[in-house]
Design a protein around this motif. Structure first.
Motif, PDB file in Angstrom:
ATOM      1  N   GLY A  75       0.998  -1.466   0.119  1.00 24.41           N
ATOM      2  CA  GLY A  75      -0.157  -0.170   0.092  1.00 24.41           C
ATOM      3  C   GLY A  75       0.272   0.702   0.168  1.00 24.41           C
ATOM      4  O   GLY A  75       0.766   1.849  -0.902  1.00 24.41           O
ATOM      5  N   ASN A  76       1.794   1.383   0.986  1.00 22.93           N
ATOM      6  CA  ASN A  76       3.087   2.447   0.377  1.00 22.93           C
ATOM      7  C   ASN A  76       3.020   2.555  -0.642  1.00 22.93           C
ATOM      8  O   ASN A  76       3.714   3.880  -1.031  1.00 22.93           O
ATOM      9  N   TYR A  77       4.396   1.535  -1.626  1.00 20.79           N
ATOM     10  CA  TYR A  77       4.350   1.299  -2.131  1.00 20.79           C
ATOM     11  C   TYR A  77       3.484   2.015  -3.282  1.00 20.79           C
ATOM     12  O   TYR A  77       3.779   2.928  -4.102  1.00 20.79           O
ATOM     13  N   LEU A  78       2.139   1.261  -3.301  1.00 20.48           N
ATOM     14  CA  LEU A  78       1.429   1.979  -4.941  1.00 20.48           C
ATOM     15  C   LEU A  78       1.154   3.158  -4.034  1.00 20.48           C
ATOM     16  O   LEU A  78       0.570   3.868  -5.206  1.00 20.48           O
ATOM     17  N   GLY A  79       0.304   3.764  -3.125  1.00 16.60           N
ATOM     18  CA  GLY A  79      -0.425   5.007  -2.886  1.00 16.60           C
ATOM     19  C   GLY A  79       0.882   6.009  -3.477  1.00 16.60           C
ATOM     20  O   GLY A  79       0.911   7.072  -4.186  1.00 16.60           O
ATOM     21  N   SER A  80       2.547   5.663  -3.114  1.00 15.33           N
ATOM     22  CA  SER A  80       3.842   6.812  -3.515  1.00 15.33           C
ATOM     23  C   SER A  80       3.404   6.658  -5.095  1.00 15.33           C
ATOM     24  O   SER A  80       4.035   8.330  -5.783  1.00 15.33           O
ATOM     25  N   PHE A  81       3.481   5.883  -5.866  1.00 15.26           N
ATOM     26  CA  PHE A  81       3.207   5.541  -6.918  1.00 15.26           C
ATOM     27  C   PHE A  81       2.042   6.451  -7.545  1.00 15.26           C
ATOM     28  O   PHE A  81       2.470   7.076  -8.790  1.00 15.26           O
ATOM     29  N   LEU A  82       0.792   6.183  -7.419  1.00 14.08           N
ATOM     30  CA  LEU A  82      -0.020   7.013  -7.693  1.00 14.08           C
ATOM     31  C   LEU A  82      -0.226   8.163  -7.514  1.00 14.08           C
ATOM     32  O   LEU A  82      -0.924   9.201  -8.029  1.00 14.08           O
ATOM     33  N   GLU A  83       0.483   8.308  -5.985  1.00 17.37           N
ATOM     34  CA  GLU A  83       0.874  10.406  -6.269  1.00 17.37           C
ATOM     35  C   GLU A  83       1.648  10.708  -7.400  1.00 17.37           C
ATOM     36  O   GLU A  83       1.321  11.803  -7.666  1.00 17.37           O
ATOM     37  N   GLU A  84       2.739   9.742  -7.673  1.00 17.94           N
ATOM     38  CA  GLU A  84       3.603  10.326  -8.240  1.00 17.94           C
ATOM     39  C   GLU A  84       3.108  10.868  -9.693  1.00 17.94           C
ATOM     40  O   GLU A  84       3.291  11.595 -10.847  1.00 17.94           O
ATOM     41  N   LYS A  85       2.060   9.534 -10.165  1.00 17.13           N
ATOM     42  CA  LYS A  85       1.543   9.846 -11.802  1.00 17.13           C
ATOM     43  C   LYS A  85       0.443  10.139 -11.734  1.00 17.13           C
ATOM     44  O   LYS A  85       0.068  11.066 -12.840  1.00 17.13           O
ATOM     45  N   LEU A  86      -0.581  10.561 -11.150  1.00 19.69           N
ATOM     46  CA  LEU A  86      -2.058  11.291 -11.329  1.00 19.69           C
ATOM     47  C   LEU A  86      -1.614  12.772 -10.433  1.00 19.69           C
ATOM     48  O   LEU A  86      -2.885  13.529 -10.622  1.00 19.69           O
ATOM     49  N   LEU A  87      -0.986  12.976  -9.404  1.00 16.30           N
ATOM     50  CA  LEU A  87      -1.025  14.658  -9.294  1.00 16.30           C
ATOM     51  C   LEU A  87       0.030  15.296  -9.538  1.00 16.30           C
ATOM     52  O   LEU A  87       1.263  15.051  -9.487  1.00 16.30           O
ATOM     53  N   SER A  88      -0.341  16.433 -10.229  1.00 15.63           N
ATOM     54  CA  SER A  88       0.236  17.560 -11.090  1.00 15.63           C
ATOM     55  C   SER A  88       1.114  18.152 -10.064  1.00 15.63           C
ATOM     56  O   SER A  88       1.040  18.123  -8.478  1.00 15.63           O
ATOM     57  N   GLY A  89       2.381  18.845 -10.723  1.00 17.70           N
ATOM     58  CA  GLY A  89       3.352  18.896  -9.740  1.00 17.70           C
ATOM     59  C   GLY A  89       4.294  19.104 -10.030  1.00 17.70           C
ATOM     60  O   GLY A  89       4.992  19.132 -11.217  1.00 17.70           O
ATOM     61  N   TYR A  90       5.008  20.654  -8.943  1.00 22.64           N
ATOM     62  CA  TYR A  90       6.345  21.145 -10.362  1.00 22.64           C
ATOM     63  C   TYR A  90       8.079  21.119  -9.045  1.00 22.64           C
ATOM     64  O   TYR A  90       7.474  20.388  -8.189  1.00 22.64           O
ATOM     65  N   VAL A 135      12.586  24.631 -14.307  1.00 24.92           N
ATOM     66  CA  VAL A 135      11.479  24.250 -13.430  1.00 24.92           C
ATOM     67  C   VAL A 135      10.717  23.415 -14.379  1.00 24.92           C
ATOM     68  O   VAL A 135      10.140  24.133 -15.705  1.00 24.92           O
ATOM     69  N   CYS A 136      10.057  22.074 -13.768  1.00 25.89           N
ATOM     70  CA  CYS A 136       9.180  21.602 -14.711  1.00 25.89           C
ATOM     71  C   CYS A 136       8.324  21.139 -14.029  1.00 25.89           C
ATOM     72  O   CYS A 136       8.262  20.028 -13.011  1.00 25.89           O
ATOM     73  N   GLU A 137       7.414  19.710 -14.806  1.00 20.85           N
ATOM     74  CA  GLU A 137       6.403  19.198 -14.156  1.00 20.85           C
ATOM     75  C   GLU A 137       7.642  17.934 -13.239  1.00 20.85           C
ATOM     76  O   GLU A 137       8.120  17.511 -14.076  1.00 20.85           O
ATOM     77  N   ARG A 138       6.800  17.810 -12.298  1.00 22.65           N
ATOM     78  CA  ARG A 138       7.902  16.034 -12.002  1.00 22.65           C
ATOM     79  C   ARG A 138       7.724  14.581 -12.325  1.00 22.65           C
ATOM     80  O   ARG A 138       9.149  15.064 -12.465  1.00 22.65           O
ATOM     81  N   LYS A 139       6.760  15.062 -13.577  1.00 21.84           N
ATOM     82  CA  LYS A 139       6.544  14.194 -14.530  1.00 21.84           C
ATOM     83  C   LYS A 139       8.105  13.636 -15.322  1.00 21.84           C
ATOM     84  O   LYS A 139       8.054  12.656 -16.359  1.00 21.84           O
ATOM     85  N   LYS A 140       8.553  14.911 -15.888  1.00 27.40           N
ATOM     86  CA  LYS A 140       9.486  14.745 -16.589  1.00 27.40           C
ATOM     87  C   LYS A 140      10.729  15.359 -15.569  1.00 27.40           C
ATOM     88  O   LYS A 140      12.021  16.001 -17.030  1.00 27.40           O
ATOM     89  N   VAL A 159       8.800  22.250  -5.933  1.00 23.04           N
ATOM     90  CA  VAL A 159       8.058  23.281  -5.762  1.00 23.04           C
ATOM     91  C   VAL A 159       6.688  23.828  -5.334  1.00 23.04           C
ATOM     92  O   VAL A 159       5.614  22.749  -6.019  1.00 23.04           O
ATOM     93  N   LYS A 160       6.351  23.951  -4.624  1.00 21.13           N
ATOM     94  CA  LYS A 160       5.055  24.332  -3.908  1.00 21.13           C
ATOM     95  C   LYS A 160       3.796  24.947  -4.910  1.00 21.13           C
ATOM     96  O   LYS A 160       2.922  24.288  -4.764  1.00 21.13           O
ATOM     97  N   SER A 161       3.868  26.126  -5.347  1.00 18.87           N
ATOM     98  CA  SER A 161       3.606  26.416  -6.895  1.00 18.87           C
ATOM     99  C   SER A 161       3.792  27.636  -7.063  1.00 18.87           C
ATOM    100  O   SER A 161       5.324  27.646  -7.201  1.00 18.87           O
ATOM    101  N   VAL A 162       4.165  27.514  -8.466  1.00 17.33           N
ATOM    102  CA  VAL A 162       4.492  28.302 -10.057  1.00 17.33           C
ATOM    103  C   VAL A 162       3.401  29.747 -10.726  1.00 17.33           C
ATOM    104  O   VAL A 162       2.241  29.182 -10.064  1.00 17.33           O
ATOM    105  N   SER A 163       3.815  30.353 -10.421  1.00 13.87           N
ATOM    106  CA  SER A 163       2.468  31.898 -11.525  1.00 13.87           C
ATOM    107  C   SER A 163       3.959  32.671 -12.019  1.00 13.87           C
ATOM    108  O   SER A 163       5.075  32.636 -12.345  1.00 13.87           O
ATOM    109  N   GLY A 164       3.208  32.875 -13.225  1.00 12.38           N
ATOM    110  CA  GLY A 164       4.225  33.514 -14.172  1.00 12.38           C
ATOM    111  C   GLY A 164       5.195  32.584 -15.139  1.00 12.38           C
ATOM    112  O   GLY A 164       5.423  31.499 -14.966  1.00 12.38           O
ATOM    113  N   GLY A 165       5.982  33.547 -15.989  1.00 10.70           N
ATOM    114  CA  GLY A 165       7.283  32.613 -16.185  1.00 10.70           C
ATOM    115  C   GLY A 165       7.008  32.139 -17.321  1.00 10.70           C
ATOM    116  O   GLY A 165       6.002  31.540 -17.970  1.00 10.70           O
ATOM    117  N   PHE A 166       7.635  31.055 -17.874  1.00 10.04           N
ATOM    118  CA  PHE A 166       7.767  30.251 -19.344  1.00 10.04           C
ATOM    119  C   PHE A 166       7.729  29.491 -18.884  1.00 10.04           C
ATOM    120  O   PHE A 166       8.331  28.277 -17.920  1.00 10.04           O
TER     121      PHE A 166
END
Length: 173
Positions: A75-90, A135-140, A159-166
């Motif tokens: 469950g720990n492994y799967l939860g971490s895997f799902l968080e990595e794949k499904l939640l967006s972030g930078y 700064v990139c998406e975590r999946k990249k 990165v907790k949040s982003v705004s502006g930039g490229f």
């Protein structure tokens, strides 16, 4: 009635499994899924043994302990895997490297691939250094790491949040 030895067993078992739980969470935050799963297996094994002593006099069979702990670890492994794949972030990938034609070429490669790349000058122990901030998406992250491999010191932070930039509009990479 519980013996003094039994009380100390319960105390130290809980102290150990809670400490392991804290360490497991830190591993998960750092993306170390397999290590966290293994720690979780040990953590919950200790927990279930201590709980069985408290509630049932220690009447659990070894297969029950292994399957309970295995489910927790998976469950720990799967939860971490799902968080990595499904939640967006930078993430912020920073590279500290010597100034060189190869570095300029890699910066161009990153920019051509759609990654906003900021280059700063710095001074290290042995002279001038260039600091790349990407700064990139975590999946990249793995794609970015492939493009900067061998340049120098690389570190990644969330990165907790982003705004502006490229930000790349190329979602296919």
């Amino acid at each position: 009635m519980t013996t003094v030895l039994g009380l100390f067993f319960i105390f130290f078992a809980r102290m150990t499994d809670v400490s392991m739980g804290t360490f497991r969470i830190l591993l998960l935050v750092r993306g170390m899924k397999l290590r966290a799963a293994l720690i979780g297996f040990c953590e919950v094994s200790i927990y279930i043994i201590a709980l069985s002593v408290v509630l049932g006099g220690g009447k659990l069979s070894p297969p029950e302990i292994v399957f309970y702990a295995g489910g927790f670890a998976a469950g720990n492994y799967l939860g971490s895997f799902l968080e990595e794949k499904l939640l967006s972030g930078y993430a912020l990938v920073e590279v500290i490297a010597e100034s060189s034609p190869l570095l300029s070429e890699k910066v161009d490669t990153l920019r051509e691939a759609g990654y906003g790349t900021t280059v700063l000058s710095g001074k290290g122990k042995n002279g001038e250094r260039m600091i790349l901030k990407i700064v990139c998406e975590r999946k990249k992250i793995s794609d970015v790491l492939g493009k900067v491999k061998g340049l120098g010191f690389v570190y990644i932070s969330d990165v907790k949040s982003v705004s502006g930039g490229f930000f790349s509009t190329n979602k296919g990479k």
